[in-house]
Design a protein around this motif. Sequence first.
Motif, short mmCIF file in Angstrom:
data_model
loop_
_atom_site.label_atom_id
_atom_site.label_comp_id
_atom_site.label_asym_id
_atom_site.label_seq_id
_atom_site.Cartn_x
_atom_site.Cartn_y
_atom_site.Cartn_z
N THR A 1 19.02 31.13 -13.20
CA THR A 1 19.45 30.86 -14.58
C THR A 1 20.86 31.36 -14.86
O THR A 1 21.36 31.17 -15.96
CB THR A 1 18.48 31.53 -15.58
OG1 THR A 1 18.58 32.95 -15.46
CG2 THR A 1 17.05 31.08 -15.33
N LEU A 2 21.49 31.99 -13.89
CA LEU A 2 22.81 32.59 -14.11
C LEU A 2 23.93 31.64 -13.70
O LEU A 2 23.79 30.83 -12.78
CB LEU A 2 22.93 33.89 -13.30
CG LEU A 2 21.88 34.97 -13.55
CD1 LEU A 2 22.20 36.19 -12.71
CD2 LEU A 2 21.83 35.34 -15.03
N SER A 3 25.06 31.79 -14.36
CA SER A 3 26.26 31.05 -13.97
C SER A 3 26.85 31.69 -12.71
O SER A 3 26.43 32.78 -12.29
CB SER A 3 27.30 31.10 -15.09
OG SER A 3 27.77 32.43 -15.26
N GLY A 4 27.84 31.02 -12.13
CA GLY A 4 28.47 31.56 -10.92
C GLY A 4 29.09 32.92 -11.17
O GLY A 4 28.97 33.84 -10.35
N GLY A 5 29.77 33.07 -12.33
CA GLY A 5 30.39 34.35 -12.65
C GLY A 5 29.37 35.45 -12.83
O GLY A 5 29.58 36.60 -12.41
N GLN A 6 28.23 35.12 -13.47
CA GLN A 6 27.18 36.12 -13.67
C GLN A 6 26.54 36.52 -12.34
O GLN A 6 26.24 37.69 -12.12
CB GLN A 6 26.13 35.56 -14.63
CG GLN A 6 26.62 35.45 -16.07
CD GLN A 6 25.64 34.70 -16.96
OE1 GLN A 6 24.87 33.86 -16.48
NE2 GLN A 6 25.68 34.98 -18.25
N GLN A 7 26.34 35.54 -11.46
CA GLN A 7 25.79 35.86 -10.13
C GLN A 7 26.72 36.78 -9.37
O GLN A 7 26.27 37.70 -8.68
CB GLN A 7 25.54 34.57 -9.34
CG GLN A 7 24.39 33.74 -9.86
CD GLN A 7 24.09 32.56 -8.96
OE1 GLN A 7 24.21 32.64 -7.75
NE2 GLN A 7 23.70 31.44 -9.57
#
Length: 515
Positions: free
Chosen positions: A167-173
């Motif tokens: 559920t996370l964006s690339g930046g959050q990952q």
Amino acid sequence: MNAENTIISLKNVCKVFDKSFTAVDNFNLDIKRGEFVTFLGPSGCGKTTTLRMIAGFDMPTSGQILLNGQDISLIPPYKRPINTVFQRYALFTHLNIYKNIAFGLQYKRVDDLSKPLKDKEGNPILGENGEQLYAKRKLTKEEIRAKVKYALNLVDLEGFEKRAVSTLSGGQQQRIAIARAIVNEPEILLLDEPLGALDLKMRKEMQLELKAMHKKLGITFIYVTHDQEEALTMSDTIVVMSDGEIQQVGTPKEIYDEPKNAFVADFIGESSIFTGTVQKGNKIKFLGASFDSDPADEGKFALNEKVDVVIRPEDVIISAKDKGTVNAKIVSKIFKGMHYEYITMVGKNEMIAQSTKNFEEESIVGLSVDPENIQIMKKPFTSNYYDGHLTKHCHVSFAGIHANFDVLKLFPGYRLSEEGILINDKGEERDVEGLQVSVEVGFDDLELSDDPNASDLHGEIINMIYLGDHYEVTVWNQDVDEEFIVNTPDLWNIGDNVSLVIKEGGVEVKLKGGR
């Protein structure tokens, strides 16, 4: 550098793969405690291999890696106080955020201060430095929870504990990958192109966040990238690499303002690079004119010495025609918000310039540069040099080929028979087979061709630098592991396979030792 302030040192480190390919060669570097160091260079330059050796994923072929003065070259990764953030994140998709970050903590062992170790006689068991040793224990759930909360707070993702990775964006990952690395409280954090998969806007935001995170943590960051902007934005120290070797080490300002060679100047920022000639009166001649050079460079170079001259676009002063040191024609103009970027031609030489003033394309303008902004560097060499030997019929063998040359220069008083044998006036033959020689082939004495039948000498283009009116191209012959540098007016591509044609009279040969 103060040894007490040095956390990690690489001493004469080399890494060779398959007994033939040298990925890292004679790498020497001291990294200070709490420093943000970036390994910067093109793909294949050895920066990731160096990072993997620090992490323990690869072992050096030779040399030492010292952590706090102790050799860790052969210590496995899990025993090193070092964590790595990878470009691909390597998150566990079947675990939520909390469990991803807590994963390593579940296996971590810390000192149980309630259980000091003692021998059979009840005496305390001491470590190498005389400290009391303790039994080990697992972290409690409360300790793990507190550490995970701190790590999430540091990467600004509080409240994400129960979220799924998907559920996370690339930046959050990427932030979760960083949180998982720092939660173990490493002494050194390694980051292998961690922003490479993000879009431009997210990369710029993460650059600032990583810099702020480094300041909060106070630990050593070692960062790998091929992006010069990332390196200049975040680093305390930049290590510029090429072909497995360090080209220059310095602060971002030192690297940008005072590049040590043409490769660094070309790789860091935009620049125009020319071949110049040192003249009397602290002047340098290039672009067909004499420029005053930096007083700090006076006496550093020999009269008439050929040098590399580097000019940054922002240092070029554009004026009206005949008001500068040289005249130039504007062939291209791009508006970049704060300034215009111009491509100008001085004869056949291209000069990039920036100015807030608006000049028309096709117009003739004057160009000048303040002396302190003219960067002069020694040319490492202007010819290719090889070891070789002579053949029975007076050819020279080097770099896997046989080439013609004027053998009579080496042996005055001799002539060549129809069979290619050296004979003197007395009719005596001179056996030259196997004689060891030094071979010189000038950069201008080679030509590139895309015809595989044009020559027996072939290779792959691995580097290219534009020098104003021509390209300096490096070609690698894998079969004999030799490099050839060629000056060419033509634009090629990195990775092109080419034939190298030696011009007539382009091979100079000298005997080694006596005759």
